[in-house]
Write a protein that holds these residues in place. Structure first.
Motif, PDB file in Angstrom:
ATOM      1  N   ARG A   9     -59.385   9.713  64.040  1.00 55.50           N
ATOM      2  CA  ARG A   9     -58.928   8.121  64.109  1.00 55.50           C
ATOM      3  C   ARG A   9     -57.673   8.062  63.529  1.00 55.50           C
ATOM      4  O   ARG A   9     -56.671   7.206  64.342  1.00 55.50           O
ATOM      5  N   VAL A  10     -57.347   8.517  62.329  1.00 50.30           N
ATOM      6  CA  VAL A  10     -55.876   8.425  61.996  1.00 50.30           C
ATOM      7  C   VAL A  10     -54.771   8.993  62.917  1.00 50.30           C
ATOM      8  O   VAL A  10     -53.844   8.540  62.925  1.00 50.30           O
ATOM      9  N   ARG A  11     -55.241  10.341  63.577  1.00 56.30           N
ATOM     10  CA  ARG A  11     -54.250  10.907  64.314  1.00 56.30           C
ATOM     11  C   ARG A  11     -54.004   9.975  65.789  1.00 56.30           C
ATOM     12  O   ARG A  11     -52.794   9.905  66.141  1.00 56.30           O
ATOM     13  N   LYS A  12     -55.180   9.379  66.019  1.00 60.32           N
ATOM     14  CA  LYS A  12     -54.905   8.704  67.419  1.00 60.32           C
ATOM     15  C   LYS A  12     -54.258   7.320  66.792  1.00 60.32           C
ATOM     16  O   LYS A  12     -53.215   6.862  67.637  1.00 60.32           O
ATOM     17  N   LEU A  13     -54.286   6.571  65.688  1.00 59.32           N
ATOM     18  CA  LEU A  13     -53.230   5.608  65.611  1.00 59.32           C
ATOM     19  C   LEU A  13     -51.941   5.995  65.226  1.00 59.32           C
ATOM     20  O   LEU A  13     -51.014   5.217  65.653  1.00 59.32           O
ATOM     21  N   LEU A  14     -51.850   7.094  64.391  1.00 60.88           N
ATOM     22  CA  LEU A  14     -50.343   7.671  64.240  1.00 60.88           C
ATOM     23  C   LEU A  14     -49.443   8.289  65.287  1.00 60.88           C
ATOM     24  O   LEU A  14     -48.319   8.307  65.408  1.00 60.88           O
ATOM     25  N   GLY A  15     -50.512   8.843  66.059  1.00 60.53           N
ATOM     26  CA  GLY A  15     -49.980   9.775  67.156  1.00 60.53           C
ATOM     27  C   GLY A  15     -49.504  11.097  66.452  1.00 60.53           C
ATOM     28  O   GLY A  15     -48.806  11.981  67.354  1.00 60.53           O
ATOM     29  N   GLU A  16     -49.743  11.452  65.155  1.00 58.78           N
ATOM     30  CA  GLU A  16     -49.576  12.754  64.374  1.00 58.78           C
ATOM     31  C   GLU A  16     -50.390  12.648  63.407  1.00 58.78           C
ATOM     32  O   GLU A  16     -51.041  11.781  62.918  1.00 58.78           O
ATOM     33  N   ASP A  17     -50.530  13.915  62.844  1.00 59.33           N
ATOM     34  CA  ASP A  17     -51.231  14.031  61.462  1.00 59.33           C
ATOM     35  C   ASP A  17     -50.533  13.527  60.271  1.00 59.33           C
ATOM     36  O   ASP A  17     -49.201  13.961  60.276  1.00 59.33           O
ATOM     37  N   PRO A  18     -51.155  13.079  59.386  1.00 61.15           N
ATOM     38  CA  PRO A  18     -50.528  12.065  58.235  1.00 61.15           C
ATOM     39  C   PRO A  18     -50.111  13.437  57.397  1.00 61.15           C
ATOM     40  O   PRO A  18     -50.861  14.356  57.117  1.00 61.15           O
ATOM     41  N   ILE A  19     -49.093  13.175  56.332  1.00 63.18           N
ATOM     42  CA  ILE A  19     -48.856  13.889  55.218  1.00 63.18           C
ATOM     43  C   ILE A  19     -49.769  13.897  54.215  1.00 63.18           C
ATOM     44  O   ILE A  19     -50.201  14.964  53.429  1.00 63.18           O
ATOM     45  N   ALA A  20     -50.397  12.705  54.194  1.00 65.28           N
ATOM     46  CA  ALA A  20     -51.403  12.479  53.023  1.00 65.28           C
ATOM     47  C   ALA A  20     -52.018  10.865  53.339  1.00 65.28           C
ATOM     48  O   ALA A  20     -51.310  10.296  53.995  1.00 65.28           O
ATOM     49  N   LEU A  21     -53.168  10.897  52.974  1.00 65.30           N
ATOM     50  CA  LEU A  21     -53.995   9.490  53.186  1.00 65.30           C
ATOM     51  C   LEU A  21     -54.786   9.407  52.015  1.00 65.30           C
ATOM     52  O   LEU A  21     -55.029  10.246  51.228  1.00 65.30           O
ATOM     53  N   VAL A  22     -54.986   7.997  51.846  1.00 65.40           N
ATOM     54  CA  VAL A  22     -56.024   7.749  50.619  1.00 65.40           C
ATOM     55  C   VAL A  22     -56.690   6.222  50.864  1.00 65.40           C
ATOM     56  O   VAL A  22     -55.813   5.249  51.271  1.00 65.40           O
ATOM     57  N   TRP A  23     -57.865   6.041  50.671  1.00 69.39           N
ATOM     58  CA  TRP A  23     -58.547   4.785  50.672  1.00 69.39           C
ATOM     59  C   TRP A  23     -58.270   4.155  49.373  1.00 69.39           C
ATOM     60  O   TRP A  23     -58.544   4.820  48.118  1.00 69.39           O
ATOM     61  N   CYS A  24     -58.009   2.916  49.359  1.00 72.65           N
ATOM     62  CA  CYS A  24     -57.890   2.384  47.886  1.00 72.65           C
ATOM     63  C   CYS A  24     -58.035   0.923  48.281  1.00 72.65           C
ATOM     64  O   CYS A  24     -58.410   0.311  49.400  1.00 72.65           O
ATOM     65  N   GLU A  25     -58.047  -0.185  47.130  1.00 76.15           N
ATOM     66  CA  GLU A  25     -58.324  -1.434  47.222  1.00 76.15           C
ATOM     67  C   GLU A  25     -57.692  -2.230  46.265  1.00 76.15           C
ATOM     68  O   GLU A  25     -57.160  -1.660  45.257  1.00 76.15           O
ATOM     69  N   LEU A  26     -57.567  -3.551  46.343  1.00 73.18           N
ATOM     70  CA  LEU A  26     -56.889  -4.369  45.261  1.00 73.18           C
ATOM     71  C   LEU A  26     -58.363  -4.157  44.050  1.00 73.18           C
ATOM     72  O   LEU A  26     -59.317  -4.649  44.245  1.00 73.18           O
ATOM     73  N   HIS A  27     -57.508  -3.580  42.903  1.00 74.70           N
ATOM     74  CA  HIS A  27     -58.336  -3.707  41.675  1.00 74.70           C
ATOM     75  C   HIS A  27     -58.602  -4.828  40.836  1.00 74.70           C
ATOM     76  O   HIS A  27     -59.270  -4.834  40.063  1.00 74.70           O
ATOM     77  N   LYS A  28     -57.938  -5.861  41.204  1.00 72.50           N
ATOM     78  CA  LYS A  28     -57.776  -7.107  40.391  1.00 72.50           C
ATOM     79  C   LYS A  28     -57.848  -8.124  41.540  1.00 72.50           C
ATOM     80  O   LYS A  28     -57.488  -8.046  42.773  1.00 72.50           O
ATOM     81  N   PRO A  29     -58.539  -9.307  41.232  1.00 72.63           N
ATOM     82  CA  PRO A  29     -58.368 -10.481  42.184  1.00 72.63           C
ATOM     83  C   PRO A  29     -56.814 -10.832  42.597  1.00 72.63           C
ATOM     84  O   PRO A  29     -56.282 -10.709  41.699  1.00 72.63           O
ATOM     85  N   ILE A  30     -57.061 -11.494  43.621  1.00 76.89           N
ATOM     86  CA  ILE A  30     -55.872 -12.063  44.335  1.00 76.89           C
ATOM     87  C   ILE A  30     -55.333 -13.266  43.486  1.00 76.89           C
ATOM     88  O   ILE A  30     -56.309 -14.017  43.273  1.00 76.89           O
TER      89      ILE A  30
END
Length: 228
Positions: A9-30
């Motif tokens: 899915r990443v390759r389809k979105l970017l049109g290439e392989d990423p150098i690096a990727l990571v899932w993350c999230e806001l670790h505190k409330p907005i």
């Protein structure tokens, strides 16, 4: 490690392989933005949607736990009233130790002021990081984001679902994209797993900090890459 369909899915979105990727999230409330700023940005949601079990728990707490607590407190009050009627209660009652007013004032004045930004971003809602936060939950009801790094850009993707598996999600889409001359990534390598954070810094001086980096191998590789 992200599974094969995630990388497809990443390759389809970017049109290439990423150098690096990571899932993350806001670790505190907005943080709460000024009303005018929030309104001009469309007044979008600033909190994630809770799972239905959260609402079940809230109902159970209100209709079962709260009455039990109130009954317990009422019982204690009744016991205190009965105790006060007993002879000799006032003579045996211990005196409260009162601190001097100056001591209390000094202690209160020494408390640090709370950070209005909660350490989430730089604090300016009109800059890139602030605008990104204002539409964070408009892009997705989930706090999770996939940060993808290529040779010339930083891309942020999100899933339309509220709950997802970082290793198996395959329906995410790109919600923000920046050239490396407009955004850079900062994060110390070899951070303790479970406490690692990542900062996205923008050309206008604003920054956004995320944490809870999912999948240890992806997180370690990502932090090593941006420090290499």
């Amino acid at each position: 490690m992200a599974k094969r369909k995630v990388r497809r899915r990443v390759r389809k979105l970017l049109g290439e392989d990423p150098i690096a990727l990571v899932w993350c999230e806001l670790h505190k409330p907005i943080p709460t933005p000024p009303k005018g700023v929030h309104r001009s940005a469309g007044g979008g949601r600033l909190k994630s949607r809770h799972h239905w079990l959260f609402y079940v728990g809230a109902v159970v707490f209100c209709f079962i736990v709260v009455p039990v607590i109130l009954i317990d407190q009422l019982g204690k009050k009744i016991d205190q009233l009965l105790l006060r009627r007993e002879p000799g209660w006032r003579a045996s009652r211990p005196r409260r130790q009162r601190g001097s007013r100056s001591t209390r004032g000094h202690a209160e004045g020494s408390e640090p002021e709370p950070d209005p930004t909660n350490g989430v971003f730089d604090g300016d809602w009109d800059l890139t990081a602030g605008r990104l936060l204002l539409r964070w939950y408009g892009d997705s009801p989930s706090p999770r984001r996939l940060v993808m790094l290529t040779r010339d850009r930083v891309c942020v993707a999100a899933s339309p679902r509220r709950r997802l598996s970082p290793t198996r999600a395959d329906d995410f889409r790109t919600v923000a994209e920046f050239g490396l001359d407009h955004a850079r990534l900062e994060g110390e390598a070899d951070q303790p797993r479970g406490f690692a954070t990542l900062r996205i810094c923008f050309q206008d001086g604003s920054w956004l900090e995320v944490g809870r980096l999912a999948e240890p191998e992806d997180a370690d590789h990502f932090l090593r890459t941006i420090n290499g």
